[in-house]
Motif scaffolding. Structure first.
Motif, PDB file in Angstrom:
ATOM      1  N   PRO A  49       0.814  -1.221   0.000  1.00  0.00           N
ATOM      2  CA  PRO A  49       0.000   0.000   0.000  1.00  0.00           C
ATOM      3  C   PRO A  49       0.853   1.280   0.000  1.00  0.00           C
ATOM      4  O   PRO A  49       0.559   2.221  -0.733  1.00  0.00           O
ATOM      5  N   GLN A  50       1.916   1.277   0.784  1.00  0.00           N
ATOM      6  CA  GLN A  50       2.806   2.432   0.821  1.00  0.00           C
ATOM      7  C   GLN A  50       3.545   2.596  -0.507  1.00  0.00           C
ATOM      8  O   GLN A  50       3.620   3.694  -1.060  1.00  0.00           O
ATOM      9  N   LEU A  51       4.067   1.504  -1.042  1.00  0.00           N
ATOM     10  CA  LEU A  51       4.804   1.569  -2.302  1.00  0.00           C
ATOM     11  C   LEU A  51       3.884   1.969  -3.454  1.00  0.00           C
ATOM     12  O   LEU A  51       4.256   2.777  -4.303  1.00  0.00           O
ATOM     13  N   GLY A  52       2.683   1.412  -3.472  1.00  0.00           N
ATOM     14  CA  GLY A  52       1.695   1.785  -4.492  1.00  0.00           C
ATOM     15  C   GLY A  52       1.313   3.247  -4.377  1.00  0.00           C
ATOM     16  O   GLY A  52       1.101   3.925  -5.387  1.00  0.00           O
ATOM     17  N   GLY A  53       1.224   3.743  -3.141  1.00  0.00           N
ATOM     18  CA  GLY A  53       0.928   5.156  -2.915  1.00  0.00           C
ATOM     19  C   GLY A  53       2.009   6.072  -3.469  1.00  0.00           C
ATOM     20  O   GLY A  53       1.749   7.232  -3.790  1.00  0.00           O
ATOM     21  N   LEU A  54       3.210   5.540  -3.585  1.00  0.00           N
ATOM     22  CA  LEU A  54       4.320   6.292  -4.179  1.00  0.00           C
ATOM     23  C   LEU A  54       4.354   6.111  -5.697  1.00  0.00           C
ATOM     24  O   LEU A  54       5.243   6.621  -6.364  1.00  0.00           O
ATOM     25  N   GLY A  55       3.402   5.343  -6.219  1.00  0.00           N
ATOM     26  CA  GLY A  55       3.333   5.102  -7.665  1.00  0.00           C
ATOM     27  C   GLY A  55       4.264   4.014  -8.152  1.00  0.00           C
ATOM     28  O   GLY A  55       4.512   3.892  -9.351  1.00  0.00           O
ATOM     29  N   LEU A  56       4.783   3.202  -7.231  1.00  0.00           N
ATOM     30  CA  LEU A  56       5.775   2.188  -7.583  1.00  0.00           C
ATOM     31  C   LEU A  56       5.119   0.845  -7.894  1.00  0.00           C
ATOM     32  O   LEU A  56       4.302   0.351  -7.128  1.00  0.00           O
ATOM     33  N   THR A  57       5.495   0.253  -9.015  1.00  0.00           N
ATOM     34  CA  THR A  57       5.103  -1.103  -9.368  1.00  0.00           C
ATOM     35  C   THR A  57       6.226  -2.033  -8.927  1.00  0.00           C
ATOM     36  O   THR A  57       7.400  -1.735  -9.152  1.00  0.00           O
ATOM     37  N   VAL A  58       5.880  -3.146  -8.299  1.00  0.00           N
ATOM     38  CA  VAL A  58       6.869  -4.106  -7.813  1.00  0.00           C
ATOM     39  C   VAL A  58       6.749  -5.397  -8.615  1.00  0.00           C
ATOM     40  O   VAL A  58       5.649  -5.910  -8.813  1.00  0.00           O
TER      41      VAL A  58
END
Length: 153
Positions: A56-65
């Motif tokens: 959720p935090q990474l997605g909030g930063l616009g990051l795809t993993v």
């Protein structure tokens, strides 16, 4: 071997849950490629679950993993299902992308040498340029390192 400031190699691979991952589809968006040795092993599970918690935090930063291992998709699917991993886990059985990133390396255990995946991660910006590299990642620390670097993009 890919380093900070280098252009990220293009890729297209089969991934968990019937997905495909493609660098062209990520154009304009930052992404994390994390290479791990083997699905459903203790270190890889710790690392993947840490990423899942931080999603959720990474997605909030616009990051795809995207996680990448040499395992076949069938094994990756079981791993993703067992631990509820929502992000794509890609299969690189011939270690084509791993070779380009320099993560398919010689290892040794109990006096035996062999080739395998080095636990490494690469943060790529929306322009396709590598902005951070972590080699020999410690599974429990991985998600926090990525979140901090992604926030600085």
């Amino acid at each position: 071997m890919i380093g900070v400031g280098d252009k990220a190699p293009a890729f297209h691979m089969a991934a968990s849950r019937g997905r495909e991952v493609d660098s062209a589809a990520l154009k304009g968006r930052p992404y994390l490629l994390y290479f791990y040795p083997k699905a459903d092993t203790p270190g890889c599970t710790t690392q993947a679950c840490g990423i899942q918690e931080a999603l959720p935090q990474l997605g909030g930063l616009g990051l795809t993993v995207i996680g990448i291992s040499p395992d076949p998709v069938s094994k990756i699917d079981k791993f993703a299902d067992k631990f509820g991993l929502d992000f794509p886990l890609a299969s690189d059985p011939d270690h084509v992308l791993a070779d380009q990133y320099g993560t398919w390396v010689e290892k040794s255990m109990y006096g035996r040498t062999y080739f395998g995946m080095e636990r490494s991660s690469f943060l790529v910006d929306g322009e396709g340029v590598v902005r951070a590299v972590w080699r020999k990642v410690k599974p429990a620390e991985h998600a926090a390192l990525v979140a901090k670097a992604a926030a600085a993009l």
